[in-house]
Design a protein around this motif. Structure first.
Motif, PDB file in Angstrom:
ATOM      1  N   ARG A 122      27.786  35.167  41.670  1.00 22.75           N
ATOM      2  CA  ARG A 122      29.064  34.466  41.745  1.00 22.75           C
ATOM      3  C   ARG A 122      29.181  33.364  40.680  1.00 22.75           C
ATOM      4  NH1 ARG A 122      30.856  30.614  46.673  1.00 22.75           N
ATOM      5  NH2 ARG A 122      32.811  30.018  45.719  1.00 22.75           N
ATOM      6  N   GLN A 123      28.069  32.690  40.404  1.00 16.92           N
ATOM      7  CA  GLN A 123      28.111  31.587  39.429  1.00 16.92           C
ATOM      8  C   GLN A 123      28.529  32.076  38.038  1.00 16.92           C
ATOM      9  OE1 GLN A 123      27.977  28.574  40.091  1.00 16.92           O
ATOM     10  NE2 GLN A 123      26.748  28.281  41.934  1.00 16.92           N
ATOM     11  N   ARG A 136      32.193  32.425  38.074  1.00 18.24           N
ATOM     12  CA  ARG A 136      32.827  31.120  38.244  1.00 18.24           C
ATOM     13  C   ARG A 136      32.841  30.401  36.891  1.00 18.24           C
ATOM     14  NH1 ARG A 136      30.717  26.951  42.629  1.00 18.24           N
ATOM     15  NH2 ARG A 136      32.131  28.179  43.908  1.00 18.24           N
ATOM     16  N   HIS A 137      31.670  30.353  36.237  1.00 16.69           N
ATOM     17  CA  HIS A 137      31.583  29.570  35.003  1.00 16.69           C
ATOM     18  C   HIS A 137      32.156  30.299  33.787  1.00 16.69           C
ATOM     19  CE1 HIS A 137      29.833  26.418  37.183  1.00 16.69           C
ATOM     20  NE2 HIS A 137      28.784  27.124  37.560  1.00 16.69           N
ATOM     21  N   HIS A 197      36.524  33.214  35.299  1.00 21.28           N
ATOM     22  CA  HIS A 197      37.243  34.295  35.982  1.00 21.28           C
ATOM     23  C   HIS A 197      37.664  33.926  37.405  1.00 21.28           C
ATOM     24  CE1 HIS A 197      35.706  36.630  32.605  1.00 21.28           C
ATOM     25  NE2 HIS A 197      36.670  37.494  32.871  1.00 21.28           N
ATOM     26  N   GLU A 198      36.839  33.135  38.105  1.00 24.16           N
ATOM     27  CA  GLU A 198      37.231  32.781  39.480  1.00 24.16           C
ATOM     28  C   GLU A 198      38.553  32.019  39.474  1.00 24.16           C
ATOM     29  OE1 GLU A 198      34.544  30.512  41.962  1.00 24.16           O
ATOM     30  OE2 GLU A 198      33.706  32.342  42.789  1.00 24.16           O
ATOM     31  N   ALA A 199      38.705  31.155  38.485  1.00 25.25           N
ATOM     32  CA  ALA A 199      39.911  30.315  38.458  1.00 25.25           C
ATOM     33  C   ALA A 199      41.100  31.014  37.804  1.00 25.25           C
ATOM     34  CB  ALA A 199      39.609  29.014  37.715  1.00 25.25           C
ATOM     35  N   ASN A 237      44.050  36.908  42.416  1.00 22.67           N
ATOM     36  CA  ASN A 237      42.812  37.136  41.667  1.00 22.67           C
ATOM     37  C   ASN A 237      42.401  38.596  41.775  1.00 22.67           C
ATOM     38  OD1 ASN A 237      39.884  37.242  40.954  1.00 22.67           O
ATOM     39  ND2 ASN A 237      40.300  35.093  40.549  1.00 22.67           N
ATOM     40  N   LYS A 270      35.395  41.332  45.505  1.00 21.12           N
ATOM     41  CA  LYS A 270      34.293  40.527  46.026  1.00 21.12           C
ATOM     42  C   LYS A 270      33.471  41.420  46.945  1.00 21.12           C
ATOM     43  CE  LYS A 270      35.027  35.833  47.566  1.00 21.12           C
ATOM     44  NZ  LYS A 270      35.731  34.995  48.534  1.00 21.12           N
ATOM     45  N   TYR A 276      30.427  39.435  42.786  1.00 26.25           N
ATOM     46  CA  TYR A 276      31.624  40.155  42.345  1.00 26.25           C
ATOM     47  C   TYR A 276      31.233  41.431  41.612  1.00 26.25           C
ATOM     48  CZ  TYR A 276      34.222  35.799  43.085  1.00 26.25           C
ATOM     49  OH  TYR A 276      34.794  34.683  43.623  1.00 26.25           O
ATOM     50  N   ASN A 315      27.044  24.803  31.870  1.00 28.52           N
ATOM     51  CA  ASN A 315      26.962  24.857  33.325  1.00 28.52           C
ATOM     52  C   ASN A 315      25.539  25.038  33.822  1.00 28.52           C
ATOM     53  OD1 ASN A 315      29.673  24.452  34.406  1.00 28.52           O
ATOM     54  ND2 ASN A 315      30.151  26.103  32.986  1.00 28.52           N
TER      55      ASN A 315
END
Ligand code: ATP
Length: 504
Positions: A72-73, A76-77, A80-82, A167, A171, A185, A324
């Motif tokens: 997931r990290q 996120r970094h 793509h999560e946002a 999004n 998941k 993901y 990150n």
């Protein structure tokens, strides 16, 4: 003449076993397709041609096959999560859900103009209209209604909700626990697997800038409205390169890759004249992009749509993962000048100081490539005798079946056995799939192999085995050319060399 409509291609694909709807026996699953006996060959041949050209024929490329499910990290970094989302609107009357830009794009021109007016944007700049709708969700639903935006399902003006981002990442839980920390993901692009392995590849190969990493693999996007056959699917396959170069040389490399990729498409039978280059407007760029060229192929029925994106991803991804990881305490803290040992850096070719390289990313979809290749190869011809034939004029290296060996009669063991022996010998040449076609009806066999693009048919007849009318033809076979329809008699002893010369 290439295919004139998508229906022609869909019908050929189903009829001849290229592509089937996924989970079809249970009613089908929207946005998922299965590649049949010929589809898998064509797809593999496209991927092999891409790999050959981008990995084997270059001296500055390595390959990779990273896992599909990612931490997931990572996503996120990577941002793509946002931000990996599309705007979605619902029609309250029909409960149907649409991707905002697709919904508006499919309306009549006067309706689009009214939407633009209602939201205060320039109607001539479509991305700006969508951006304005997204930025003002409260006014957007009224602007859509007032302009008379119709629901493609009911054909009536909809009662539209405010657009909201959806999004597109799938998941999934990992292992038997299902708490907040135990999910990952399915990757939405293969690229992140390349970035996360950047250091592994550098350390294990001693690569220096500039160099690239190539990967072919599945990616998953929960598209709001999958459509147009395999053009927009939820499970897709990508052929991606991340090409790492020193900052300041990125624009030159961007041009290099644009030229290389256009030449590659041409070599697959997708001509330059059918591709428009879109210099993506600033407001439409992905969050990581400094500049992107989209190659827009002229698909039948759809018109110009993206077949490949060639992005200058700057130092965004490696920079973000480096920062990150440092913030999470996973690597040494990075100082402003990157002088300390940061993880995702490489020595600058001039100064030898650690630098986060810039990245040029040519990213092509395998499914969209296959559709374009099929579309260009699809040909309808009227023969001298007035009959019509459909023939797929695929480049030989892409053809699913290279040669069909056909015994003239299926119930004559001397013909069938010899045909089988010839098939086996040709198979050993490593040219790709050779098929023994013993359906017994030569006319039908030729028609079928024209339609699936087999470049050569080899026929074993009574003359071949010395039981025909012409003794001089003993130990020879007929070789039929798919495109010219010319038939020539070739000695069996010369057949391998003859076909090898034509197919290599
Ligand atoms: P689009 O604007 O059409 O949604 P995109 O800009 O999101 O495409 P990229 O993120 O640049 O696409 O992905 C690179 C390539 O992957 C595309 O050029 C296309 O060939 C392929 N691709 C992307 N999304 C899909 C999809 N849903 N189905 C099939 N192929 C896809």
């Amino acid at each position: 003449m290439p295919a004139t409509s998508m229906e022609e291609l869909v019908s050929l694909c189903k009829r001849r076993g290229f592509i089937f709807q996924g989970s079809e026996i249970y009613g089908g699953l929207q946005g998922f397709y299965d590649y049949g006996p010929l589809g898998v060959e064509l797809k593999n041949n496209i991927k092999a041609a891409w790999w050959r050209s981008n990995v084997y024929e270059r001296d500055d490329m390595e390959g990779l096959d990273a896992s599909i499910i990612m931490h997931r990290q990572v996503l996120r970094h990577s941002g793509h999560e946002a931000t990996f989302s599309d705007p979605m609107v619902d029609n309250k009357k029909t409960n149907k859900r649409y991707r905002l830009d697709h919904l508006v794009k499919d309306q009549k021109a006067d309706v689009v103009a009214k939407v633009a007016e209602g939201i205060g944007a320039d109607a001539g700049n479509f991305p700006a209209v969508i951006a304005a709708l997204n930025a003002n969700p409260a006014q957007a639903s009224e602007a859509l209604r007032a302009a008379g935006v119709r629901d493609p399902f009911s054909g009536e003006v909809g009662e539209w909700t405010e657009p909201k981002p959806f999004n597109m990442m799938f998941k999934t839980t990992i292992g038997p626990v299902a708490d907040d920390d135990s999910y990952g993901y399915l990757r939405p692009e293969t690229a992140q697997g390349i970035f996360t392995n950047f250091k592994n590849v550098v350390d294990s190969t001693s690569r220096r800038l500039p160099f690239g990493i190539a990967q072919i693999g599945k990616a998953f996007r929960n598209e709001i409205t999958p459509r147009n056959f395999i053009f927009r699917v939820r499970e897709l396959e990508q052929m991606e390169i991340e090409f790492f170069c020193a900052p300041g040389t990125d624009e030159e490399w961007h041009q290099h890759w644009l030229d290389k990729r256009l030449a590659w498409w041409e070599a697959q039978g997708v001509p330059r004249s059918k591709i428009e280059i879109l210099d993506v407007p600033k407001e439409d760029l992905a969050h990581y992009s400094k500049r992107t060229y989209d190659l827009m192929y002229d698909y039948p029925t759809l018109g110009h749509e993206e077949i490949e994106g060639i992005a200058n991803r700057s130092d965004y991804d490696l920079g973000s993962h480096t920062k990150n990881q440092a913030d999470l305490g996973l690597v040494a803290k990075v100082d402003e000048n990157l002088d300390s040992i940061a993880k995702l850096t490489i020595p600058h070719p001039d100064t030898n100081k650690p630098v986060v390289p810039f990245v040029i990313e040519p990213s092509a979809g395998v499914d969209r490539a296959l559709l374009a290749v099929l579309s260009e190869a699809f040909t309808k011809e009227t023969l001298d005798n007035g009959n019509e034939r459909i023939v797929l004029k695929l480049k030989p290296h892409l053809a699913p079946i290279k040669v069909a060996v056909i015994p003239l009669a299926r119930n004559k063991p001397e013909l069938v056995d010899l045909a089988r022996r010839i098939k086996s010998e040709l198979q050993g040449l490593g040219l790709g799939r050779i098929l023994l076609e013993d359906s017994g009806n030569i006319g039908k066999a030729y028609r079928r192999h024209d339609e699936v693009g087999t470049p050569y048919c080899v026929t074993v007849d009574f003359d071949t085995v010395g039981k025909g009318e012409d003794a001089a033809l003993t130990d020879t076979v007929t070789v039929r050319d798919r495109d010219t329809l010319a038939q020539e008699r070739v000695k069996i002893a010369d057949l391998s060399a003859h076909l090898q010369g034509k197919l290599r």
